[in-house]
Design an enzyme around this catalytic site. Structure first.
Site, mmCIF file in Angstrom:
data_model
loop_
_atom_site.group_PDB
_atom_site.id
_atom_site.type_symbol
_atom_site.label_atom_id
_atom_site.label_comp_id
_atom_site.label_asym_id
_atom_site.label_seq_id
_atom_site.Cartn_x
_atom_site.Cartn_y
_atom_site.Cartn_z
ATOM 1 N N GLU A 118 0.831 -1.210 0.000
ATOM 2 C CA GLU A 118 0.000 0.000 0.000
ATOM 3 C C GLU A 118 0.861 1.255 0.000
ATOM 4 O OE1 GLU A 118 -4.151 -1.236 2.114
ATOM 5 O OE2 GLU A 118 -2.346 -1.356 3.366
ATOM 6 N N GLU A 138 -3.420 -9.880 4.103
ATOM 7 C CA GLU A 138 -4.227 -9.615 5.298
ATOM 8 C C GLU A 138 -5.354 -10.623 5.502
ATOM 9 O OE1 GLU A 138 -2.417 -5.588 4.276
ATOM 10 O OE2 GLU A 138 -3.188 -7.323 3.183
#
Length: 264
Positions: A118, A138
């Site tokens: 990210e 995740e």
């Protein structure tokens, strides 16, 4: 001369205007903890301060990389027990990268996972080593990427690609990331030189125009193309009156003239 924070190091080349921000937690694969997040902000602030020609040239572009052969392995799981420190919705450094006045280039090698990916996605450009490992793992922890990873990959490629990467949690190689359009270019041999050359190419362009282009793209992405077009209209005329435009026009007309842009 380098400026060292606890977990980052900053350098600035006064000849090219290229800044370097190195994530420096190699023993932890440069995993994002609260200190590293803070030091990324501190490093960017230090580089943004290079906004005059007092030292030779103003900041034109930034290369962000990780020490020890890895870009960033994601959020530090040791902080997950602390709801505030491990909260991936804390987007301050991601937003600062996206809004940074100079283009930021992510130099991706080794692991680039979760919050690390990210971070790279928040940069303006990504150049990867072919053997780098990118992913959003995740889901394997029963959570989702909390800082826009799915959204940013959807924008770069397609929702289908973003869903596959996030739902499987699997790593993809730098080579595959290039095929999908997540990264701009992929290299094996010559990786370091290619990143430097691209940064210098961006740094050689008129900085005021580069800043306006970055802002224009952000507006179109965030609010829609009509607002982006209006922004472009508003910026076009003032840029016509800059010294950089006059030099660029002369360089276009005269083959033997090489313009040196000063950001004014």
């Amino acid at each position: 001369m380098a400026t060292t924070f606890e977990t980052t190091e900053v350098e600035f080349d006064t000849e090219t205007g290229v800044g370097y921000l190195t994530l420096d937690r190699p023993d932890a694969l440069n995993a994002l903890n609260s200190q590293l997040r803070s030091d990324i902000l501190a490093g960017l602030k230090e580089l943004e301060g290079k906004n005059s020609e007092a030292d030779g040239i103003a900041l034109r572009a930034v290369i962000m990389e990780g020490a020890g052969g890895n870009f960033c392995a994601g959020a530090d799981i040791n902080e997950f027990s602390d709801a505030s420190a491990g909260d991936q919705s804390d987007r301050s450094h991601y937003e600062t990268i996206r809004n940074f006045p100079a283009p930021v280039i992510a130099k991706i090698s080794g692991y680039c996972l979760g919050g690390g990916l990210e971070t790279a996605l928040s940069c303006d450009f990504r150049i990867a080593h072919e053997e780098a490992q990118l992913g959003l793992p995740e889901v394997n922890l029963g959570i989702i990427p909390g800082a826009g990873g799915v959204q940013m990959i959807s924008e770069l490629t397609s929702p289908a690609v973003a869903k596959e990467i996030a739902m499987t949690g699997e790593h993809i190689s730098g080579e595959r990331a290039g095929e999908l359009g997540i990264v701009r270019e992929v290299y094996g041999n010559g990786f370091d030189e290619a990143v430097e050359e691209f940064a210098k190419t961006i740094a050689s362009k008129p900085p005021l125009a580069i800043q306006a282009i970055k802002r224009s793209a952000a507006i179109a992405s965030q609010t829609g193309i009509e607002e982006g077009i209006e922004y472009d209209r508003q910026q076009f005329k003032p840029l016509l009156s800059t010294e950089d435009h006059k030099k660029g026009a002369r360089g276009f007309a005269e083959d033997d003239y090489e313009p040196e842009f000063k950001g004014r």
